[in-house]
Motif scaffolding. Sequence first.
Motif, PDB file in Angstrom:
ATOM      1  N   LEU A 118      -9.101  -1.270  -2.463  1.00  0.00           N
ATOM      2  CA  LEU A 118      -9.511  -2.679  -2.461  1.00  0.00           C
ATOM      3  C   LEU A 118      -8.714  -3.460  -3.505  1.00  0.00           C
ATOM      4  O   LEU A 118      -8.210  -4.555  -3.218  1.00  0.00           O
ATOM      5  N   GLY A 119      -8.605  -2.905  -4.704  1.00  0.00           N
ATOM      6  CA  GLY A 119      -7.872  -3.589  -5.767  1.00  0.00           C
ATOM      7  C   GLY A 119      -6.421  -3.828  -5.406  1.00  0.00           C
ATOM      8  O   GLY A 119      -5.885  -4.927  -5.613  1.00  0.00           O
ATOM      9  N   MET A 120      -5.781  -2.804  -4.849  1.00  0.00           N
ATOM     10  CA  MET A 120      -4.376  -2.944  -4.472  1.00  0.00           C
ATOM     11  C   MET A 120      -4.192  -3.971  -3.355  1.00  0.00           C
ATOM     12  O   MET A 120      -3.189  -4.683  -3.317  1.00  0.00           O
ATOM     13  N   SER A 121      -5.183  -4.058  -2.461  1.00  0.00           N
ATOM     14  CA  SER A 121      -5.048  -4.970  -1.323  1.00  0.00           C
ATOM     15  C   SER A 121      -5.171  -6.432  -1.721  1.00  0.00           C
ATOM     16  O   SER A 121      -4.695  -7.316  -1.003  1.00  0.00           O
ATOM     17  N   VAL A 122      -5.853  -6.716  -2.858  1.00  0.00           N
ATOM     18  CA  VAL A 122      -6.034  -8.114  -3.276  1.00  0.00           C
ATOM     19  C   VAL A 122      -5.210  -8.461  -4.511  1.00  0.00           C
ATOM     20  O   VAL A 122      -5.344  -9.564  -5.044  1.00  0.00           O
ATOM     21  N   THR A 123      -4.355  -7.537  -4.958  1.00  0.00           N
ATOM     22  CA  THR A 123      -3.597  -7.775  -6.183  1.00  0.00           C
ATOM     23  C   THR A 123      -2.697  -9.005  -6.078  1.00  0.00           C
ATOM     24  O   THR A 123      -2.618  -9.818  -7.009  1.00  0.00           O
ATOM     25  N   LEU A 133      -9.265  -3.741 -10.925  1.00  0.00           N
ATOM     26  CA  LEU A 133      -9.915  -2.834  -9.977  1.00  0.00           C
ATOM     27  C   LEU A 133      -9.009  -1.669  -9.619  1.00  0.00           C
ATOM     28  O   LEU A 133      -9.467  -0.523  -9.532  1.00  0.00           O
ATOM     29  N   ALA A 134      -7.731  -1.962  -9.398  1.00  0.00           N
ATOM     30  CA  ALA A 134      -6.792  -0.905  -9.027  1.00  0.00           C
ATOM     31  C   ALA A 134      -6.634   0.114 -10.150  1.00  0.00           C
ATOM     32  O   ALA A 134      -6.650   1.330  -9.916  1.00  0.00           O
ATOM     33  N   TYR A 135      -6.507  -0.382 -11.382  1.00  0.00           N
ATOM     34  CA  TYR A 135      -6.367   0.524 -12.520  1.00  0.00           C
ATOM     35  C   TYR A 135      -7.648   1.338 -12.733  1.00  0.00           C
ATOM     36  O   TYR A 135      -7.610   2.548 -12.950  1.00  0.00           O
ATOM     37  N   MET A 136      -8.802   0.648 -12.692  1.00  0.00           N
ATOM     38  CA  MET A 136     -10.066   1.335 -12.935  1.00  0.00           C
ATOM     39  C   MET A 136     -10.345   2.364 -11.843  1.00  0.00           C
ATOM     40  O   MET A 136     -10.818   3.471 -12.117  1.00  0.00           O
ATOM     41  N   GLY A 137     -10.044   2.009 -10.597  1.00  0.00           N
ATOM     42  CA  GLY A 137     -10.225   2.946  -9.504  1.00  0.00           C
ATOM     43  C   GLY A 137      -9.329   4.165  -9.648  1.00  0.00           C
ATOM     44  O   GLY A 137      -9.752   5.297  -9.413  1.00  0.00           O
ATOM     45  N   GLY A 216      -5.933   5.768   2.776  1.00  0.00           N
ATOM     46  CA  GLY A 216      -4.894   4.819   3.151  1.00  0.00           C
ATOM     47  C   GLY A 216      -4.119   4.191   2.007  1.00  0.00           C
ATOM     48  O   GLY A 216      -3.550   3.105   2.164  1.00  0.00           O
ATOM     49  N   ILE A 217      -4.076   4.860   0.858  1.00  0.00           N
ATOM     50  CA  ILE A 217      -3.286   4.358  -0.273  1.00  0.00           C
ATOM     51  C   ILE A 217      -1.925   5.034  -0.256  1.00  0.00           C
ATOM     52  O   ILE A 217      -1.856   6.265  -0.199  1.00  0.00           O
ATOM     53  N   PRO A 218      -0.833   4.269  -0.303  1.00  0.00           N
ATOM     54  CA  PRO A 218       0.483   4.902  -0.392  1.00  0.00           C
ATOM     55  C   PRO A 218       0.560   5.772  -1.651  1.00  0.00           C
ATOM     56  O   PRO A 218       0.253   5.296  -2.753  1.00  0.00           O
ATOM     57  N   GLU A 219       0.940   7.029  -1.503  1.00  0.00           N
ATOM     58  CA  GLU A 219       0.921   7.947  -2.642  1.00  0.00           C
ATOM     59  C   GLU A 219       1.833   7.482  -3.772  1.00  0.00           C
ATOM     60  O   GLU A 219       1.497   7.601  -4.949  1.00  0.00           O
ATOM     61  N   TRP A 220       2.985   6.907  -3.412  1.00  0.00           N
ATOM     62  CA  TRP A 220       3.910   6.452  -4.451  1.00  0.00           C
ATOM     63  C   TRP A 220       3.294   5.324  -5.283  1.00  0.00           C
ATOM     64  O   TRP A 220       3.512   5.236  -6.501  1.00  0.00           O
ATOM     65  N   GLU A 221       2.462   4.482  -4.624  1.00  0.00           N
ATOM     66  CA  GLU A 221       1.846   3.372  -5.344  1.00  0.00           C
ATOM     67  C   GLU A 221       0.747   3.862  -6.275  1.00  0.00           C
ATOM     68  O   GLU A 221       0.617   3.399  -7.415  1.00  0.00           O
ATOM     69  N   PHE A 222      -0.041   4.827  -5.808  1.00  0.00           N
ATOM     70  CA  PHE A 222      -1.079   5.410  -6.657  1.00  0.00           C
ATOM     71  C   PHE A 222      -0.436   6.135  -7.841  1.00  0.00           C
ATOM     72  O   PHE A 222      -0.886   6.009  -8.979  1.00  0.00           O
ATOM     73  N   THR A 223       0.619   6.890  -7.564  1.00  0.00           N
ATOM     74  CA  THR A 223       1.302   7.641  -8.618  1.00  0.00           C
ATOM     75  C   THR A 223       1.878   6.705  -9.672  1.00  0.00           C
ATOM     76  O   THR A 223       1.820   6.996 -10.874  1.00  0.00           O
ATOM     77  N   ARG A 224       2.410   5.575  -9.233  1.00  0.00           N
ATOM     78  CA  ARG A 224       2.963   4.601 -10.178  1.00  0.00           C
ATOM     79  C   ARG A 224       1.864   4.038 -11.077  1.00  0.00           C
ATOM     80  O   ARG A 224       2.042   3.893 -12.290  1.00  0.00           O
ATOM     81  N   GLY A 225       0.700   3.736 -10.487  1.00  0.00           N
ATOM     82  CA  GLY A 225      -0.418   3.228 -11.260  1.00  0.00           C
ATOM     83  C   GLY A 225      -0.936   4.266 -12.241  1.00  0.00           C
ATOM     84  O   GLY A 225      -1.257   3.954 -13.394  1.00  0.00           O
ATOM     85  N   LEU A 226      -1.032   5.523 -11.794  1.00  0.00           N
ATOM     86  CA  LEU A 226      -1.506   6.595 -12.673  1.00  0.00           C
ATOM     87  C   LEU A 226      -0.527   6.834 -13.810  1.00  0.00           C
ATOM     88  O   LEU A 226      -0.929   7.042 -14.961  1.00  0.00           O
ATOM     89  N   ALA A 227       0.768   6.768 -13.512  1.00  0.00           N
ATOM     90  CA  ALA A 227       1.775   6.945 -14.568  1.00  0.00           C
ATOM     91  C   ALA A 227       1.662   5.842 -15.602  1.00  0.00           C
ATOM     92  O   ALA A 227       1.811   6.090 -16.815  1.00  0.00           O
ATOM     93  N   ALA A 228       1.384   4.613 -15.152  1.00  0.00           N
ATOM     94  CA  ALA A 228       1.203   3.499 -16.098  1.00  0.00           C
ATOM     95  C   ALA A 228      -0.026   3.741 -16.971  1.00  0.00           C
ATOM     96  O   ALA A 228      -0.006   3.484 -18.169  1.00  0.00           O
ATOM     97  N   LEU A 229      -1.094   4.261 -16.367  1.00  0.00           N
ATOM     98  CA  LEU A 229      -2.307   4.548 -17.121  1.00  0.00           C
ATOM     99  C   LEU A 229      -2.085   5.632 -18.169  1.00  0.00           C
ATOM    100  O   LEU A 229      -2.513   5.520 -19.314  1.00  0.00           O
ATOM    101  N   LEU A 230      -1.417   6.696 -17.766  1.00  0.00           N
ATOM    102  CA  LEU A 230      -1.227   7.832 -18.664  1.00  0.00           C
ATOM    103  C   LEU A 230      -0.138   7.587 -19.697  1.00  0.00           C
ATOM    104  O   LEU A 230      -0.109   8.243 -20.737  1.00  0.00           O
TER     105      LEU A 230
END
Length: 233
Positions: A118-123, A133-137, A216-230
């Motif tokens: 949801l967060g990524m879809s409304v960013t 929302l995307a980061y917290m999720g 339905g989340i592109p893995e590369w997009e999730f991975t990029r967000g997780l890398a930013a978090l970590l």
Amino acid sequence: MTELSTIQYIAVWVLPVLFAVTVHEVAHGWVALQLGDHTAQSMGRLTLNPLQHIDPVGTLIVPGILLFLGGIAFGWAKPVPVSWDRLRRPKQDMAIVAIAGPIANLIMAILWALITRLGMSVTESLPILGIPLAYMGTAGVFINTILMIVNLVPLPPLDGGRVLVGLLPNSLAYRVSRIEPYGILLLLVLLLTGTLWFILWPLVSQFVSILVSLVGIPEWEFTRGLAALLGSH
């Protein structure tokens, strides 16, 4: 997604971590209640109020040390009390009570994945809502996956160890249960030396990959967000 400041980083992780450890413990107590043990209910522990579940070591000290050392936010709550002798079938029911915690983390990981989507879809249209929302999720998916998989390790006092004790014949179950006083020390050593992540990271990575694909989340997009978090702290 943009790089986070220290304050933003803490804010993004706080809710997912608190919910992950709190709901995990409440799940144990709720299932125990269904199986005949009212101990957690009578002690006021069947609540989502995190103040009732904070463990000074697991909720504050260990996560703080890990963050200071540049590690991953990881911790646990004060265990919900379960009186095994009040359960209808003590040995088998304790295994059911134990597995309830990881199942709760599985459900939360799925819910946080949906929040991430949801967060990524409304960013782009509403970044002030979508980015947090995307980061917290993303943080929620990650911490719940870690808690689920770590707790499934068959080492008492972890949930996996208690499930193992419930499944083994009595003679073997007794021997395994005697490890419990030393299990938490062994876990901390494995955690602080990085050995635990080396062993479990392939499982964590594979599970996250499957989950984000299913929602339905592109893995590369999730991975990029997780890398930013970590990497943002």
